[in-house]
Motif scaffolding. Structure first.
Motif, mmCIF file in Angstrom:
data_model
loop_
_atom_site.group_PDB
_atom_site.id
_atom_site.type_symbol
_atom_site.label_atom_id
_atom_site.label_comp_id
_atom_site.label_asym_id
_atom_site.label_seq_id
_atom_site.Cartn_x
_atom_site.Cartn_y
_atom_site.Cartn_z
ATOM 1 N N LEU A 51 -3.546 -0.211 -2.058
ATOM 2 C CA LEU A 51 -3.368 1.183 -1.660
ATOM 3 C C LEU A 51 -1.892 1.578 -1.687
ATOM 4 O O LEU A 51 -1.540 2.680 -2.124
ATOM 5 C CB LEU A 51 -3.964 1.415 -0.276
ATOM 6 N N GLN A 52 -1.040 0.679 -1.224
ATOM 7 C CA GLN A 52 0.393 0.988 -1.223
ATOM 8 C C GLN A 52 0.917 1.175 -2.640
ATOM 9 O O GLN A 52 1.801 1.999 -2.881
ATOM 10 C CB GLN A 52 1.160 -0.125 -0.515
ATOM 11 N N ALA A 53 0.345 0.434 -3.582
ATOM 12 C CA ALA A 53 0.766 0.570 -4.978
ATOM 13 C C ALA A 53 0.438 1.952 -5.535
ATOM 14 O O ALA A 53 1.051 2.391 -6.518
ATOM 15 C CB ALA A 53 0.103 -0.505 -5.831
ATOM 16 N N LEU A 54 -0.502 2.647 -4.902
ATOM 17 C CA LEU A 54 -0.859 4.003 -5.316
ATOM 18 C C LEU A 54 -0.046 5.067 -4.592
ATOM 19 O O LEU A 54 -0.267 6.261 -4.794
ATOM 20 C CB LEU A 54 -2.353 4.249 -5.053
ATOM 21 N N GLY A 55 0.880 4.642 -3.744
ATOM 22 C CA GLY A 55 1.667 5.592 -2.981
ATOM 23 C C GLY A 55 1.024 6.014 -1.681
ATOM 24 O O GLY A 55 1.446 6.987 -1.051
ATOM 25 N N GLY A 71 -5.167 3.867 5.807
ATOM 26 C CA GLY A 71 -4.186 4.449 4.907
ATOM 27 C C GLY A 71 -4.239 5.963 4.928
ATOM 28 O O GLY A 71 -5.291 6.548 5.227
ATOM 29 N N HIS A 72 -3.121 6.586 4.616
ATOM 30 C CA HIS A 72 -3.052 8.050 4.615
ATOM 31 C C HIS A 72 -2.273 8.526 3.400
ATOM 32 O O HIS A 72 -1.314 7.897 2.964
ATOM 33 C CB HIS A 72 -2.341 8.568 5.873
ATOM 34 N N ILE A 73 -2.688 9.667 2.862
ATOM 35 C CA ILE A 73 -1.923 10.366 1.848
ATOM 36 C C ILE A 73 -2.097 11.854 2.090
ATOM 37 O O ILE A 73 -3.220 12.334 2.309
ATOM 38 C CB ILE A 73 -2.341 9.961 0.424
ATOM 39 N N ASP A 74 -0.991 12.574 2.148
ATOM 40 C CA ASP A 74 -1.035 14.006 2.425
ATOM 41 C C ASP A 74 -1.433 14.795 1.188
ATOM 42 O O ASP A 74 -1.340 14.311 0.052
ATOM 43 C CB ASP A 74 0.324 14.488 2.926
ATOM 44 N N MET A 128 -14.450 0.069 -4.185
ATOM 45 C CA MET A 128 -13.451 0.224 -5.238
ATOM 46 C C MET A 128 -13.769 1.371 -6.186
ATOM 47 O O MET A 128 -12.872 1.847 -6.897
ATOM 48 C CB MET A 128 -13.305 -1.084 -6.012
ATOM 49 N N THR A 129 -15.024 1.863 -6.230
ATOM 50 C CA THR A 129 -15.277 3.049 -7.058
ATOM 51 C C THR A 129 -14.432 4.217 -6.567
ATOM 52 O O THR A 129 -13.881 4.979 -7.367
ATOM 53 C CB THR A 129 -16.766 3.446 -7.049
ATOM 54 N N PHE A 130 -14.325 4.360 -5.249
ATOM 55 C CA PHE A 130 -13.520 5.465 -4.711
ATOM 56 C C PHE A 130 -12.033 5.211 -4.935
ATOM 57 O O PHE A 130 -11.289 6.117 -5.330
ATOM 58 C CB PHE A 130 -13.815 5.658 -3.230
ATOM 59 N N VAL A 131 -11.585 3.994 -4.675
ATOM 60 C CA VAL A 131 -10.165 3.673 -4.869
ATOM 61 C C VAL A 131 -9.764 3.884 -6.322
ATOM 62 O O VAL A 131 -8.687 4.432 -6.617
ATOM 63 C CB VAL A 131 -9.878 2.225 -4.411
ATOM 64 N N ILE A 138 -4.284 9.988 -9.374
ATOM 65 C CA ILE A 138 -2.840 9.895 -9.177
ATOM 66 C C ILE A 138 -2.128 9.640 -10.504
ATOM 67 O O ILE A 138 -1.049 10.203 -10.772
ATOM 68 C CB ILE A 138 -2.521 8.782 -8.145
ATOM 69 N N ALA A 139 -2.729 8.795 -11.355
ATOM 70 C CA ALA A 139 -2.102 8.498 -12.645
ATOM 71 C C ALA A 139 -1.951 9.750 -13.504
ATOM 72 O O ALA A 139 -0.953 9.913 -14.220
ATOM 73 C CB ALA A 139 -2.929 7.442 -13.389
ATOM 74 N N VAL A 140 -2.929 10.637 -13.432
ATOM 75 C CA VAL A 140 -2.913 11.850 -14.264
ATOM 76 C C VAL A 140 -2.116 12.974 -13.621
ATOM 77 O O VAL A 140 -1.346 13.677 -14.291
ATOM 78 C CB VAL A 140 -4.362 12.318 -14.543
ATOM 79 N N ASN A 141 -2.284 13.150 -12.304
ATOM 80 C CA ASN A 141 -1.710 14.319 -11.633
ATOM 81 C C ASN A 141 -0.530 14.011 -10.724
ATOM 82 O O ASN A 141 0.101 14.936 -10.202
ATOM 83 C CB ASN A 141 -2.794 15.006 -10.805
ATOM 84 N N GLY A 142 -0.258 12.743 -10.502
ATOM 85 C CA GLY A 142 0.865 12.384 -9.652
ATOM 86 C C GLY A 142 0.545 12.349 -8.175
ATOM 87 O O GLY A 142 1.347 11.848 -7.382
ATOM 88 N N THR A 143 -0.588 12.904 -7.796
ATOM 89 C CA THR A 143 -0.992 12.935 -6.401
ATOM 90 C C THR A 143 -2.497 13.153 -6.329
ATOM 91 O O THR A 143 -3.151 13.348 -7.360
ATOM 92 C CB THR A 143 -0.265 14.055 -5.631
#
Length: 461
Positions: A51-55, A71-74, A128-131, A138-143
């Motif tokens: 998860l950390q590797a994804l920001g 984990g959290h992402i805004d 892992m389907t969700f992850v 994230i790879a396509v849109n950056g977030t």
């Protein structure tokens, strides 16, 4: 944000996604066995790192048992909470596995490629389907398209003793607009499903005690009460052999019949009873007469014996009358059945059927959770239904669920939060059994499905 670009990235990254899942599956995170405590820690650490590797701001949180991963992402728009569990069931009996359970591999089968290994379907593959959907986004849109909290448990397969206390202590941090749960299955192969109701669970265990010591069957066989025979007689009394109904007095209090309109929907949902039964070696259903297989699985309560033992079980023969016999049982609950009330009724039934010179001792580690009914009138359900229908090229259906996922009820009672249960397992995945697998189609299209759902839930933001 381009959904098409995200889906294309998912398709091109499937080999890498499989490798990541196989790496997680190699960790024997069996939560119920203390011998695997370190491995449960390893699985939690692996998820934190991924998860950390994804920001994503992720960390391992200690509990009295196995750790939680939070984990959290805004982001803008709705706040979603995603729940899954990284612990797995024991592998016994090991001799029935065709391949080592923690040496996962991709295999060809008559129904297509599968990922074989303990936890492939329940629940690491589903988690892992969700992850992986988030990774592609994230790879396509950056977030990510919205704020997401990740809540990954390590004790689901051992009764979740730390779950409710952790949720209460961290309620402000965990509360979101809606919870997403991936620990579910499709009603039939290729038929996307959203669980609208699921059964509760009651677990209990008791010992019947007869003589004060094991006895020589030559000296006491005949006049002596045999606890194993006593146990068999009492277990047989739990059900009416003609109707299949549970014969415990008052057991069906709080059970409701399924409305006819809902029954009609279930009849058209693509469920293949013959395939469902034959996949595990049955030729006919053996449950409560007068109810279809789906009704029995989704909307009727059960009382099942999960284990029975006593006396000598080693090689050869030992002619004893054992001093005790043991039984583990579970009840699946529906409607308004109360776990505590059902427990009292089952225990009263056992005690009322005891013979003279037999007594019963109950395990104090009682576990119980009521059934859950989802609020499918929320707009998120319609959005997810359309997203699933678009991915699988057939209408997604609202179904019941035979299994018990207490977390869905806890989200409501502890966090006052509705939950949406979406998963891609199949009935023949052999979860909790030897040779567990997860269809590659379920893994691949599951990732794509979650990407579509994220897009549909955030379409107006």
């Amino acid at each position: 944000m381009s959904l098409d670009a995200v889906l294309h990235h998912i398709d091109s990254d499937v080999p890498n996604a499989i490798d990541r899942l196989l790496e997680l599956l190699r960790i024997p995170s069996i939560s119920t066995d203390p011998a695997f405590k370190v491995d449960c820690e390893r699985a939690a650490d692996w998820l934190v790192s991924d998860l950390q590797a994804l920001g994503i701001s992720a960390e391992k949180r200690a509990t009295p048992g196995h750790p939680m991963v939070v984990g959290h992402i805004d982001g803008k728009g709705p706040h979603l909470l995603f729940y899954g569990h990284y612990d797995v069931q024991p592998v016994d009996p090991l001799s029935l596995w065709d391949t080592p359970p923690f040496e996962p591999q991709l295999q060809d089968t008559p129904k297509g490629k599968v990922i074989r290994g303990r936890g492939a379907s329940d629940d690491k593959g589903q988690l892992m389907t969700f992850v992986e959907a988030c990774r592609a986004w994230i790879a396509v849109n950056g977030t990510l398209p919205c704020k997401i909290t990740f809540f990954l448990e390590g004790e689901e397969e051992s009764g979740s003793p730390s779950l409710v206390p952790f949720m209460r202590e961290n309620a402000d941090e965990l509360k979101a607009d809606i919870a997403l749960i991936c620990d579910t299955s499709m009603v039939s192969r290729g038929v996307p499903s959203i669980a609208s109701q699921l059964r509760g669970m009651l677990k209990d265990e008791f010992t019947i005690i007869g003589p004060r010591i094991d006895l020589h069957s030559g000296y006491y066989g005949g006049p002596g009460l045999n606890p194993l025979r006593e146990m068999a007689r009492i277990i047989a009394s739990f059900h009416d052999e003609n109707t299949g109904r549970v014969a415990v007095e008052g057991f069906y209090d709080g059970v409701h019949e399924v409305p006819q309109e809902q029954l009609r929907q279930w009849q058209d949902c693509g469920f293949d009873e013959k395939e469902y039964l034959s996949s595990v070696g049955y030729t006919q259903p053996h449950g409560e007469k007068g109810y279809s297989t789906l009704e029995q699985q989704w909307a009727r309560p059960t009382l099942e014996i999960n284990g029975m033992w006593g006396g000598y079980t080693g090689a050869g023969s030992k002619t004893v009358i054992p001093s005790g016999a043991h039984c583990k049982l579970t009840c699946r609950l529906v409607g308004d059945m109360d776990p505590n009330t059902v427990r009292d009724k089952v225990r009263a039934h056992v005690e009322a059927h005891l013979s003279p010179d037999a007594r019963v001792e109950w395990n104090d580690d009682f576990e119980g959770s009521p059934a859950s009914v989802m609020n499918i009138k929320r707009p998120e359900f319609a959005a997810a239904q359309k997203a699933l229908s678009d991915e699988w090229n057939r209408e997604a259906v609202f179904t019941g669920m035979g299994g018990s996922i207490p977390i869905a009820g806890y989200f409501k009672t502890v966090l006052d939060m509705d939950a949406m249960l979406i998963g891609f397992a199949n009935d023949d995945d052999a979860i909790h059994s030897p040779n567990e697998k997860y269809d590659l189609e379920s893994f691949h299209k599951g990732i794509r499905s979650w990407a579509r759902i994220l897009d549909s839930l955030t379409a107006d933001t």
